[in-house]
Design a protein around this motif. Sequence first.
Motif, short mmCIF file in Angstrom:
data_model
loop_
_atom_site.label_atom_id
_atom_site.label_comp_id
_atom_site.label_asym_id
_atom_site.label_seq_id
_atom_site.Cartn_x
_atom_site.Cartn_y
_atom_site.Cartn_z
N VAL A 1 0.93 -1.24 0.05
CA VAL A 1 -0.05 0.00 0.13
C VAL A 1 0.87 1.36 0.08
O VAL A 1 0.57 2.29 -0.61
CB VAL A 1 -0.88 -0.08 1.25
CG1 VAL A 1 -1.53 1.52 1.45
CG2 VAL A 1 -2.06 -1.28 0.93
N GLU A 2 1.94 1.33 0.90
CA GLU A 2 2.76 2.43 0.75
C GLU A 2 3.39 2.56 -0.55
O GLU A 2 3.58 3.81 -1.04
CB GLU A 2 3.95 2.16 1.90
CG GLU A 2 3.49 2.24 3.17
CD GLU A 2 4.41 2.01 4.23
OE1 GLU A 2 5.50 1.76 3.97
OE2 GLU A 2 4.12 2.08 5.41
N LYS A 3 3.74 1.47 -1.45
CA LYS A 3 4.47 1.70 -2.56
C LYS A 3 3.21 2.23 -3.50
O LYS A 3 3.71 2.89 -4.44
CB LYS A 3 5.10 0.52 -3.17
CG LYS A 3 6.23 0.03 -2.26
CD LYS A 3 6.94 -1.15 -2.96
CE LYS A 3 8.21 -1.52 -2.31
NZ LYS A 3 8.92 -2.84 -3.00
N ARG A 4 2.25 1.71 -3.30
CA ARG A 4 1.11 2.36 -4.44
C ARG A 4 0.80 3.78 -4.22
O ARG A 4 0.67 4.55 -5.08
CB ARG A 4 -0.08 1.43 -4.21
CG ARG A 4 -0.02 0.05 -4.53
CD ARG A 4 -1.39 -0.66 -4.58
NE ARG A 4 -2.53 0.08 -5.24
CZ ARG A 4 -3.64 -0.39 -5.43
NH1 ARG A 4 -4.13 -1.36 -4.69
NH2 ARG A 4 -4.57 0.13 -5.92
N LEU A 5 0.79 4.21 -2.78
CA LEU A 5 0.86 5.60 -2.68
C LEU A 5 1.82 6.52 -2.94
O LEU A 5 1.84 7.57 -3.44
CB LEU A 5 0.59 5.74 -1.01
CG LEU A 5 -0.52 5.21 -0.45
CD1 LEU A 5 -0.68 5.65 1.05
CD2 LEU A 5 -1.91 6.09 -0.92
#
Length: 378
Positions: free
Chosen positions: A298-302
């Motif tokens: 999720v952090e990478k997608r953000l």
Amino acid sequence: MRDPRVARGHALAIRLLPQSTQPNPPEVQKQKGAQKRAPVRKRVKEPIRPGTPEPVEGREHVSVQTELYLEEICDRVVEVDGECQTDEFLDRPPTPLFIPAKTGKDIATQIEEGELFDFDIEVKPILEVLIGKTVEQALLEVMEEEELAQLRAHQRAFIELRNVEFAELQRLEEQDRRIREEKIEYKLAFKHSFIRGVFVKGRGCKYQERRRLEHLEKLRKQKETTEKIAARAFAKRYLADLIPSVFSNLYDSGFFYDPIERDIETEFLPWLMSEVEETLQKKVLGRTMLDSLIRTVVEKRLDAFSCQTLPGQTEAPAKEPRPPDAAPQVSGETAATDQLVTEKEETDQPVAEEQPSDPISSQLEESDQAGTQDLETE
């Protein structure tokens, strides 16, 4: 030699023995004359053989072979040594197996499974008969043992009763013998005593004293027996409630326990709890790793979503301030992503993602897949 006194011939024939054993003189003379004439008759009957005449002077008789085939006569027989060597002894060859000659024609029949009989069905009557016979034999043996036990118990009771009766009979016989002896002594003392009155009175007092002592001994034994019976009955009545209470207290204290239950409590339950705890730890560890992976993705997608720009817009100057509505949009997306992660943790089920409806969403999905692959590779 023939003796006229000895009967000869058939055993059933009637033989008349001579009246006297003295030999008859004419008969004796007749026998002697027959013995003298016997050699003469023998010589007359023999044929006359002509003999070889005696040799003349200066000659001697020599034996000559007159057979058809002549034979050389020598003092020593000729001996010749001969030898013979036999072959080595060979073992007898094994007897071949007897195989009778084949007669008739071979005929084969194909039998499929279940055509002849079903073993599970056909074996039931045989098993019923075998089990029935076995149970019947066992019951007969048990009944026989019980009958023998009853016979032994009856025999023991009979022997005890006979012994008691025999002891009572002996006691009565002894008592009767003692009474008779006392009566005889009393009569003799009364008869032969000079001072009859004093002596008889003393003897009577002696017998009465003996009777009194025997009666007292009998009463003492009866009293002792009664006290023993009463003490035994009291002890049985007292221990009737004591023994169950003692056993119940010991059972409550743990002295009597079920070995299977104790084994389950001491061995099985601790092992089961340790295995359950280990399994729960593995599940918690797996959930923790899954949460960390989801958070990383999720952090990478953000980060990828914040770095991407729309294709119709131009790149803003570096010093231009960000519009005020941009921050709330990012924060709204972050809140939606956190809500999605929370729902996934609660349900432990994968959340179905919506199909991308614009190029930006498809690009974000591609970057998310690339980041997941990089994470798995690490």
